[in-house]
Motif scaffolding. Structure first.
Motif, short mmCIF file in Angstrom:
data_model
loop_
_atom_site.label_atom_id
_atom_site.label_comp_id
_atom_site.label_asym_id
_atom_site.label_seq_id
_atom_site.Cartn_x
_atom_site.Cartn_y
_atom_site.Cartn_z
N TYR A 107 50.96 0.49 -71.00
CA TYR A 107 50.33 1.56 -71.78
C TYR A 107 49.14 0.99 -72.54
O TYR A 107 49.24 0.61 -73.70
CB TYR A 107 51.32 2.17 -72.77
N GLU A 108 48.00 0.91 -71.88
CA GLU A 108 46.80 0.40 -72.54
C GLU A 108 46.33 1.40 -73.60
O GLU A 108 45.75 1.01 -74.61
CB GLU A 108 45.70 0.15 -71.52
N LYS A 109 46.59 2.69 -73.31
CA LYS A 109 46.26 3.74 -74.27
C LYS A 109 47.41 4.74 -74.29
O LYS A 109 48.05 4.98 -73.27
CB LYS A 109 44.94 4.42 -73.92
N VAL A 110 47.66 5.32 -75.46
CA VAL A 110 48.84 6.18 -75.60
C VAL A 110 48.47 7.52 -76.23
O VAL A 110 47.47 7.66 -76.93
CB VAL A 110 49.93 5.50 -76.46
N GLY A 111 49.34 8.51 -75.97
CA GLY A 111 49.20 9.82 -76.60
C GLY A 111 48.11 10.68 -76.00
O GLY A 111 47.34 10.25 -75.14
N ILE A 112 48.07 11.91 -76.47
CA ILE A 112 47.06 12.86 -75.99
C ILE A 112 45.65 12.38 -76.29
O ILE A 112 44.73 12.59 -75.51
CB ILE A 112 47.30 14.24 -76.66
N LEU A 113 45.50 11.69 -77.43
CA LEU A 113 44.18 11.22 -77.84
C LEU A 113 43.79 9.90 -77.18
O LEU A 113 42.67 9.43 -77.37
CB LEU A 113 44.13 11.07 -79.36
N GLN A 114 44.73 9.31 -76.43
CA GLN A 114 44.47 8.07 -75.69
C GLN A 114 43.87 6.96 -76.57
O GLN A 114 42.81 6.40 -76.29
CB GLN A 114 43.55 8.36 -74.50
N LEU A 115 44.62 6.64 -77.61
CA LEU A 115 44.22 5.55 -78.49
C LEU A 115 44.91 4.26 -78.06
O LEU A 115 45.95 4.29 -77.39
CB LEU A 115 44.61 5.87 -79.94
N LYS A 116 44.36 3.14 -78.47
CA LYS A 116 45.05 1.88 -78.23
C LYS A 116 46.35 1.88 -79.03
O LYS A 116 46.40 2.39 -80.15
CB LYS A 116 44.16 0.71 -78.65
N PRO A 117 47.42 1.30 -78.45
CA PRO A 117 48.74 1.36 -79.09
C PRO A 117 48.76 0.93 -80.55
O PRO A 117 49.39 1.59 -81.38
CB PRO A 117 49.59 0.43 -78.22
N ARG A 118 48.10 -0.16 -80.88
CA ARG A 118 48.14 -0.66 -82.26
C ARG A 118 47.40 0.27 -83.23
O ARG A 118 47.77 0.36 -84.39
CB ARG A 118 47.58 -2.07 -82.33
N ILE A 119 46.36 0.93 -82.75
CA ILE A 119 45.63 1.88 -83.59
C ILE A 119 46.48 3.13 -83.81
O ILE A 119 46.59 3.65 -84.91
CB ILE A 119 44.27 2.24 -82.95
N SER A 120 47.09 3.61 -82.72
CA SER A 120 47.96 4.77 -82.81
C SER A 120 49.12 4.50 -83.76
O SER A 120 49.56 5.40 -84.49
CB SER A 120 48.49 5.12 -81.42
N GLN A 121 49.60 3.25 -83.77
CA GLN A 121 50.72 2.88 -84.64
C GLN A 121 50.40 3.10 -86.11
O GLN A 121 51.24 3.56 -86.89
CB GLN A 121 51.07 1.41 -84.39
N VAL A 122 49.17 2.79 -86.51
CA VAL A 122 48.77 2.95 -87.91
C VAL A 122 48.87 4.42 -88.31
O VAL A 122 49.43 4.76 -89.36
CB VAL A 122 47.34 2.42 -88.14
N PHE A 123 48.32 5.29 -87.48
CA PHE A 123 48.38 6.72 -87.77
C PHE A 123 49.82 7.23 -87.72
O PHE A 123 50.21 8.08 -88.52
CB PHE A 123 47.51 7.49 -86.77
N HIS A 124 50.59 6.71 -86.78
CA HIS A 124 51.97 7.15 -86.63
C HIS A 124 52.80 6.81 -87.86
O HIS A 124 53.51 7.67 -88.40
CB HIS A 124 52.60 6.52 -85.39
N MET A 125 52.72 5.58 -88.31
CA MET A 125 53.51 5.15 -89.46
C MET A 125 53.11 5.90 -90.72
O MET A 125 53.96 6.27 -91.54
CB MET A 125 53.36 3.65 -89.66
N THR A 126 51.81 6.14 -90.87
CA THR A 126 51.33 6.90 -92.03
C THR A 126 51.86 8.32 -91.99
O THR A 126 52.36 8.85 -92.99
CB THR A 126 49.79 6.92 -92.06
N SER A 127 51.78 8.94 -90.81
CA SER A 127 52.24 10.32 -90.65
C SER A 127 53.74 10.44 -90.86
O SER A 127 54.22 11.37 -91.53
CB SER A 127 51.88 10.84 -89.26
N ALA A 128 54.51 9.51 -90.29
CA ALA A 128 55.97 9.55 -90.43
C ALA A 128 56.39 9.36 -91.89
O ALA A 128 57.30 10.04 -92.37
CB ALA A 128 56.60 8.46 -89.56
N SER A 129 55.71 8.45 -92.58
CA SER A 129 56.03 8.23 -94.00
C SER A 129 55.72 9.47 -94.83
O SER A 129 56.52 9.87 -95.69
CB SER A 129 55.22 7.03 -94.53
N LEU A 130 54.58 10.09 -94.57
CA LEU A 130 54.21 11.31 -95.29
C LEU A 130 55.16 12.46 -94.95
O LEU A 130 55.49 13.28 -95.82
CB LEU A 130 52.77 11.71 -94.95
N LEU A 131 55.63 12.49 -93.71
CA LEU A 131 56.57 13.54 -93.30
C LEU A 131 57.87 13.43 -94.08
O LEU A 131 58.34 14.41 -94.67
CB LEU A 131 56.85 13.44 -91.80
N PHE A 132 58.46 12.24 -94.11
CA PHE A 132 59.72 12.06 -94.83
C PHE A 132 59.53 12.27 -96.33
O PHE A 132 60.40 12.83 -97.00
CB PHE A 132 60.28 10.66 -94.56
#
Length: 203
Positions: A107-132
């Motif tokens: 998976y060189e790029k992930v998700g609908i937005l096709q970001l690099k995994p490590r970049i997507s991870q930053v947004f994911h962790m921020t979003s998950a933390s804000l969600l909880f």
């Protein structure tokens, strides 16, 4: 009870049910194993089964359309809805995968937005933390506006539990990543149960 109140109760029950259904569905999905650590977090099952994205997407829709009784209610729930959607749009990077180079090669790029995994991870962790965090604030700020002192205490304790568990996720991610998923299960169960109680599911 007027139609508006009945609609609110039905929507609350649906949100509560989906909140509890998410961890149960992931736990019983038995995804096909292809990398070590896929079970470490609900988010990682994104790469094994669409269940998380489907249920979380429905929860996001319900939260966004839930009007509540005042502006604070609507703001927090819509913030939750946006954060839930962002969790889906920005898939996590399995940082505790035993073979991260293998993951990146697949998976060189992930998700609908096709970001690099490590970049997507930053947004994911921020979003998950804000969600909880928004889950907890909703219980403490909005749900606790009820007239019953017993329910006020219950909602505030539930919100506090979610905040404590959110802090524990950060600690577990570093020292015991295989336990993170159980922490997430408890958060979602606490969230879902509170919504079911608010929807008068047990009375």
């Amino acid at each position: 009870m007027n139609d508006r109140n009945i609609s609110y109760l039905a929507q609350r029950k649906a949100i509560g049910f989906l909140g509890i259904l998410l961890p149960l569905s992931v736990a019983t999905a038995y995804p096909i194993h292809w990398f070590d650590g896929w079970w470490y977090s609900i988010s990682i099952t994104y790469y094994q089964t669409p269940i998380m994205a489907i249920i979380l997407g429905i929860v996001s829709l319900f939260l966004f359309t839930y009007r509540g009784y005042d502006s604070a209610d609507r703001i927090i729930n819509r913030a939750s809805a946006i954060a839930a959607l962002a969790v889906i749009l920005f898939p996590c990077y399995p940082t505790f995968n035993d073979s991260p180079d293998t993951f990146v090669s697949i998976y060189e790029k992930v998700g609908i937005l096709q970001l690099k995994p490590r970049i997507s991870q930053v947004f994911h962790m921020t979003s998950a933390s804000l969600l909880f965090l928004s889950f907890a604030l909703n219980l403490i700020v909005n749900f606790a506006k009820c007239n019953s002192n017993a329910y006020k205490i219950y909602y505030r304790i539930s919100g506090a539990i979610i905040i404590v568990l959110l802090i524990f996720i950060g600690i577990l991610s570093k020292y015991a990543p295989h336990l993170v998923i159980f922490d997430e299960f408890i958060i979602l169960f606490t969230f879902g149960l509170a919504w079911l109680v608010k929807g008068k599911s047990f009375v």
